[in-house]
Motif scaffolding. Structure first.
Motif, short mmCIF file in Angstrom:
data_model
loop_
_atom_site.label_atom_id
_atom_site.label_comp_id
_atom_site.label_asym_id
_atom_site.label_seq_id
_atom_site.Cartn_x
_atom_site.Cartn_y
_atom_site.Cartn_z
N VAL A 52 36.14 38.37 51.06
CA VAL A 52 35.67 38.10 49.69
C VAL A 52 36.77 37.43 48.87
N LEU A 53 38.00 37.96 48.96
CA LEU A 53 39.12 37.35 48.25
C LEU A 53 39.37 35.92 48.75
N GLY A 54 39.21 35.71 50.05
CA GLY A 54 39.38 34.38 50.62
C GLY A 54 38.35 33.40 50.08
N PHE A 70 44.32 42.05 45.66
CA PHE A 70 43.91 42.12 44.26
C PHE A 70 45.04 41.78 43.30
N ASP A 71 46.27 42.21 43.61
CA ASP A 71 47.41 41.90 42.73
C ASP A 71 47.70 40.40 42.72
N ARG A 108 34.12 46.45 44.90
CA ARG A 108 33.52 45.56 43.89
C ARG A 108 34.07 45.90 42.51
N GLU A 109 34.15 47.20 42.19
CA GLU A 109 34.66 47.61 40.88
C GLU A 109 36.13 47.20 40.71
N THR A 110 36.92 47.36 41.77
CA THR A 110 38.33 46.95 41.70
C THR A 110 38.42 45.44 41.45
N LEU A 111 37.59 44.67 42.15
CA LEU A 111 37.57 43.22 41.95
C LEU A 111 37.21 42.89 40.50
N LEU A 112 36.17 43.52 39.99
CA LEU A 112 35.76 43.24 38.61
C LEU A 112 36.84 43.69 37.63
N ASP A 113 37.58 44.76 37.95
CA ASP A 113 38.70 45.18 37.11
C ASP A 113 39.78 44.10 37.04
N VAL A 114 40.02 43.42 38.15
CA VAL A 114 40.99 42.31 38.17
C VAL A 114 40.55 41.24 37.17
#
Length: 136
Positions: A52-54, A70-71, A108-114
């Motif tokens: 997903v990050l890719g 994520f960072d 998904r929540e961590t991604l949206l937090d980013v």
């Protein structure tokens, strides 16, 4: 849309929200009209966090290796883009975020937090940063 009425008139300048009634094409046209960057990623093909990050990194045309975690994504969406020069604003669409065993609700929540962190970062700089997302 009549006259100069903005499609985003009722949407705060810095937020992360579900795409709901908005259409991707209309958001892209509005970003162009406002002179803002339109960043789009269709994420359904990603089954893991790395994938997903890719997809996001490639879709946003970030340099290779950026956004591997994520960072890294957070740093790219904030400091790196800030250092690139004056910014007029960003309209981001994350479509079809997957729901898989290796990319679950927590991921998904961590991604949206980013992206929420990035929206806050840009709010401090008075630069619009709107993110719209949808789930698989």
């Amino acid at each position: 849309m009549e006259g100069n009425e903005s499609l985003l008139a009722s949407v705060p300048a810095n937020l992360v929200q579900s795409i709901r009634a908005f259409r991707v094409g209309e958001l892209q046209e509005e970003a162009a009209r406002l002179g803002q960057h339109f960043l789009y990623a269709h994420c359904i093909a990603g089954a893991t966090k790395q994938q997903v990050l890719g997809i996001i990194s490639e879709s946003f045309q970030f340099p290779k290796g950026v956004g591997k975690n994520f960072d890294g994504l957070r740093a790219t969406l904030t400091e790196t883009m800030f250092q690139a020069g004056a910014q007029t604003g960003f309209l981001v669409v994350l479509e079809q975020l997957p729901n898989t065993q290796k990319f679950d609700k927590e991921a998904r929540e961590t991604l949206l937090d980013v992206f929420r962190d990035a929206a806050d970062y840009w709010a401090d700089k008075k630069v619009p940063f709107r993110v719209f997302y949808s789930f698989e």
